[in-house]
Design an enzyme around this catalytic site. Structure first.
Site, short mmCIF file in Angstrom:
data_model
loop_
_atom_site.label_atom_id
_atom_site.label_comp_id
_atom_site.label_asym_id
_atom_site.label_seq_id
_atom_site.Cartn_x
_atom_site.Cartn_y
_atom_site.Cartn_z
N ASN A 1 7.81 35.75 51.92
CA ASN A 1 6.76 36.13 52.87
C ASN A 1 5.92 34.95 53.35
O ASN A 1 5.35 35.01 54.43
CB ASN A 1 5.84 37.17 52.21
N ALA B 1 11.51 29.77 66.35
CA ALA B 1 12.72 29.15 65.83
C ALA B 1 12.85 29.37 64.32
O ALA B 1 13.93 29.66 63.81
CB ALA B 1 12.72 27.65 66.15
N TYR C 1 7.45 28.51 65.62
CA TYR C 1 7.40 29.75 64.83
C TYR C 1 8.60 30.65 65.14
O TYR C 1 9.24 31.18 64.23
CB TYR C 1 6.08 30.48 65.14
N SER D 1 9.98 38.00 62.13
CA SER D 1 8.99 38.37 63.13
C SER D 1 9.73 38.82 64.38
O SER D 1 10.85 38.36 64.65
CB SER D 1 8.08 37.19 63.47
N GLY E 1 3.38 33.78 49.01
CA GLY E 1 2.24 33.94 49.92
C GLY E 1 1.60 35.30 49.77
O GLY E 1 1.27 35.96 50.77
N ALA E 2 1.38 35.71 48.52
CA ALA E 2 0.98 37.09 48.25
C ALA E 2 -0.53 37.32 48.19
O ALA E 2 -0.96 38.46 48.02
CB ALA E 2 1.60 37.55 46.92
N LYS F 1 11.62 31.85 62.57
CA LYS F 1 11.88 33.26 62.28
C LYS F 1 13.27 33.69 62.73
O LYS F 1 13.91 34.53 62.08
CB LYS F 1 10.80 34.14 62.93
N VAL G 1 5.69 26.55 48.25
CA VAL G 1 7.11 26.89 48.30
C VAL G 1 7.89 26.11 49.35
O VAL G 1 9.11 26.26 49.46
CB VAL G 1 7.32 28.41 48.50
#
Length: 244
Positions: free
Chosen positions: A86, A153, A151, A138, A7-8, A155, A59
């Site tokens: 990421n 959960a 989200y 996060s 995710g760059a 992280k 991914v």
């Protein structure tokens, strides 16, 4: 030494890729839908005098991840030594309104993808007895957040996953750490209203929203030799939001 950043193309991932290049890492730039920004980033990194290539892959799909690692190794003539997990998405909703697919999409992209990429990266890392795995978590994985059960959960899962990988592969020379960003200037925070932003600022002891570069510098440190005795840790880059 080669770093793969998932995710760059934008935001935090872009900043990490650039910072690693400035620290003399060759960089494999993964993207899924943002090819033009990925190409632009690639040229910017090459101008710094290191090797860079772009690789399209979703991914959250294991077969695509297997192909990604094969193509990276073949095209860049070296295995991945530093993996930055990421890639991530949000599908915010209150729990009673959250659709099963909103839950599943976030878990697939944020958590399953980290498992797939780490699994593939470890093959060469364990052979060379060196590796750096850096997972972008996060602060909501530490605190929870209204409307972000999926989200948070994902992280929190990233954090537990990181600690487990650290324990399993420390003896093989592989470290695994997580970075937990707080409120960072990204496309997502740009859409917030002034009132919401003010409320956020009041919850941050440093009274400032972070920049992607703040996270990138932490990632570069964890990728460096200077962090060789650090593993299984969670570094909060959050202006003090989660200090104990």
């Amino acid at each position: 030494m080669l770093a793969l950043v998932t995710g760059a193309a934008k935001g935090i991932g872009r900043a990490i890729a650039l910072e690693l290049a400035k620290n003399n890492f060759d960089v494999a730039i993964n993207f899924n839908s943002s090819e033009a920004p990925a190409k632009e980033l690639c040229e910017e990194i090459k101008a710094l005098g290191v090797q860079a290539e772009i690789f399209k892959a979703n991914v959250s799909d294991y077969d695509q991840v297997v192909t990604l690692f094969k193509e990276v190794k073949e095209k860049m003539s070296q295995p991945v030594s530093v993996l930055i997990n990421n890639a991530g998405i949000t599908r915010d909703n209150l729990l009673l309104r959250m659709k099963p697919e909103e839950w599943q999409d976030v878990i697939n992209t944020n958590l399953n993808a980290a498992f797939y990429c780490t699994k593939c990266a470890l093959r060469d890392m364990t052979k060379s007895k060196f590796g750096r795995i850096i997972n972008i978590a996060s602060v909501v994985g530490l605190t929870g957040n209204i409307g972000q059960a999926n989200y948070a959960a994902s992280k929190a899962g990233i954090i537990a996953f990181t600690k487990s990988v650290a324990r399993e592969y420390a003896a093989r020379g592989v470290t695994a750490n997580a970075i937990a960003p707080g409120f960072i200037e990204t496309d997502m925070t740009e859409k917030l209203s002034p009132e919401v932003k003010e409320g956020i600022l009041n919850s941050i002891p440093l009274h400032a929203i972070g920049k992607p570069e703040d996270v990138a510098k932490a990632a570069a440190f964890l990728a460096s030799e200077a962090s060789s005795y650090i593993t299984g840790q969670v570094l909060a880059v959050d202006g003090g939001m989660t200090m104990l």
